[in-house]
Design an enzyme around this catalytic site. Structure first.
Site, PDB file in Angstrom:
ATOM      1  N   SER A 175       0.812  -1.206   0.000  1.00 48.28           N
ATOM      2  CA  SER A 175       0.000   0.000   0.000  1.00 48.28           C
ATOM      3  C   SER A 175       0.849   1.261   0.000  1.00 48.28           C
ATOM      4  CB  SER A 175      -0.904   0.025   1.245  1.00 48.28           C
ATOM      5  OG  SER A 175      -1.688  -1.131   1.330  1.00 48.28           O
ATOM      6  N   HIS A 219      -0.786  -2.475  -6.993  1.00 42.25           N
ATOM      7  CA  HIS A 219      -1.580  -2.130  -5.822  1.00 42.25           C
ATOM      8  C   HIS A 219      -3.057  -2.212  -6.169  1.00 42.25           C
ATOM      9  CE1 HIS A 219      -2.939   1.039  -2.672  1.00 42.25           C
ATOM     10  NE2 HIS A 219      -3.073  -0.202  -2.220  1.00 42.25           N
ATOM     11  N   GLU A 254      -3.071   0.365  -9.159  1.00 41.28           N
ATOM     12  CA  GLU A 254      -1.919   1.245  -9.324  1.00 41.28           C
ATOM     13  C   GLU A 254      -0.725   0.388  -9.729  1.00 41.28           C
ATOM     14  OE1 GLU A 254      -1.782   5.118  -6.552  1.00 41.28           O
ATOM     15  OE2 GLU A 254      -1.923   3.255  -5.406  1.00 41.28           O
ATOM     16  N   ASN A 279      -2.867   6.209  -1.528  1.00 43.55           N
ATOM     17  CA  ASN A 279      -2.739   6.301  -0.071  1.00 43.55           C
ATOM     18  C   ASN A 279      -2.033   7.568   0.397  1.00 43.55           C
ATOM     19  OD1 ASN A 279      -4.191   4.061   0.763  1.00 43.55           O
ATOM     20  ND2 ASN A 279      -2.515   2.689   0.240  1.00 43.55           N
TER      21      ASN A 279
END
Length: 290
Positions: free
Chosen positions: A119, A140, A152, A190
């Site tokens: 993450s 991701h 991602e 994130n």
């Protein structure tokens, strides 16, 4: 190169979801965890997810059965030897991930691609644990994996153009929308999301409003489908803390300092939905109580 067989390490929420979408897309899948009970729970989660798709008539019974048949389970990393792509989806801890990739590097064929579902941890750093940094990349996925479209795709400093192209194509075959981003702590998703959750937690600590009020403001005022504290519980407060710590260390900026309340809750074992209590209480099926 062509991806035909995919290894997935970690049979938790993310790993089981990745295994499911890979199998539904026609890939042979090897799913690994450290104990049989975890693998059993992972397969049960996949069956429940497929059953939901069946009830909604998004797949047929035959498609569900074929997907399950493509998934093999193991406790032995050596069973990834002939995989073309190995996706790691374990605890958000650099040291633990690094040791795993060191082991995989010795047993998986040299031409295989390694991917991390991290993450927030820099891909270049994780790639340094292997002898194949040019064949190392970030994938991701978003949670829940079977429903969320985004992946991602994060290139490390040495990730090759060919590996990036192949991984983007593999994500598309899984029915996802891959977006290439650069290798910075937290990437895009994130780096933007987790500080918002941290700020919501800080607002609770300071007594600005109750968790219910904060969630309602963000849902009705900003049109978010889920309030930030409900989302933090869903992600897992330990994971939220781990990502905040990576951001804080990576950027050295006080704006990424984890909320003291977040730290205390994790220390107390209040991790959110998976532990039965976070900012809200949950039953055994993960439904909110009250």
């Amino acid at each position: 190169m062509e991806i035909r067989k995919i290894g997935v390490i970690g049979a938790g929420q993310m790993g089981s979801g990745i295994a499911q979408v890979a199998a539904q897309s026609g890939y042979e899948v090897v799913l690994m965890d450290v104990e049989e009970l975890s693998l059993k729970k992972g397969l049960e989660a996949i069956r429940r997810s497929l059953d939901r798709f069946l009830r909604k008539e998004k797949i047929t019974q035959e498609e569900a059965e074929k997907a399950l048949a493509r998934i093999k389970t193991t406790l032995n990393p050596a069973d990834f030897a002939d995989c073309d792509l190995v996706v790691e989806a374990i605890v958000e801890n650099e040291s633990v991930k690094g040791k795993l990739f060191q082991t995989l590097d010795k047993v998986v064929k040299p031409e295989a691609v390694f991917a991390s579902n991290t993450s927030s941890i820099p891909i270049t750093k994780l790639a340094s644990y292997t002898s194949r940094p040019e064949r190392f990349i970030g994938m991701h996925f978003m949670n829940p994996v079977p429903l969320m479209k985004l992946v991602e795709v994060i290139r490390g400093y040495k990730t090759s153009d060919e590996v990036t192209r192949v991984v983007m194509a593999t994500a598309e075959k899984m029915g996802k929308v891959p977006v290439e981003v650069n290798d910075y702590p937290g990437f895009v998703s994130n780096r933007v999301l987790i500080p918002m959750l941290n700020e919501a937690i800080q607002a609770v600590m300071e007594g600005v409003a109750t968790p219910e009020a904060i969630d309602t403001v963000m849902k009705l005022g900003m049109n978010h489908p889920m309030g930030p504290l409900t989302l933090a519980d869903f992600i897992g407060l330990d994971t939220v803390l781990a990502i905040m710590e990576v951001l804080h260390e990576g950027f050295g900026d006080s704006k990424y300092r984890p909320s003291p309340l977040l730290k205390k809750m994790v220390q107390a074992g209040l991790l959110g939905r998976k532990s039965g209590q976070g900012f809200y209480k949950y039953d055994e099926k993960g439904n909110k109580i009250g």
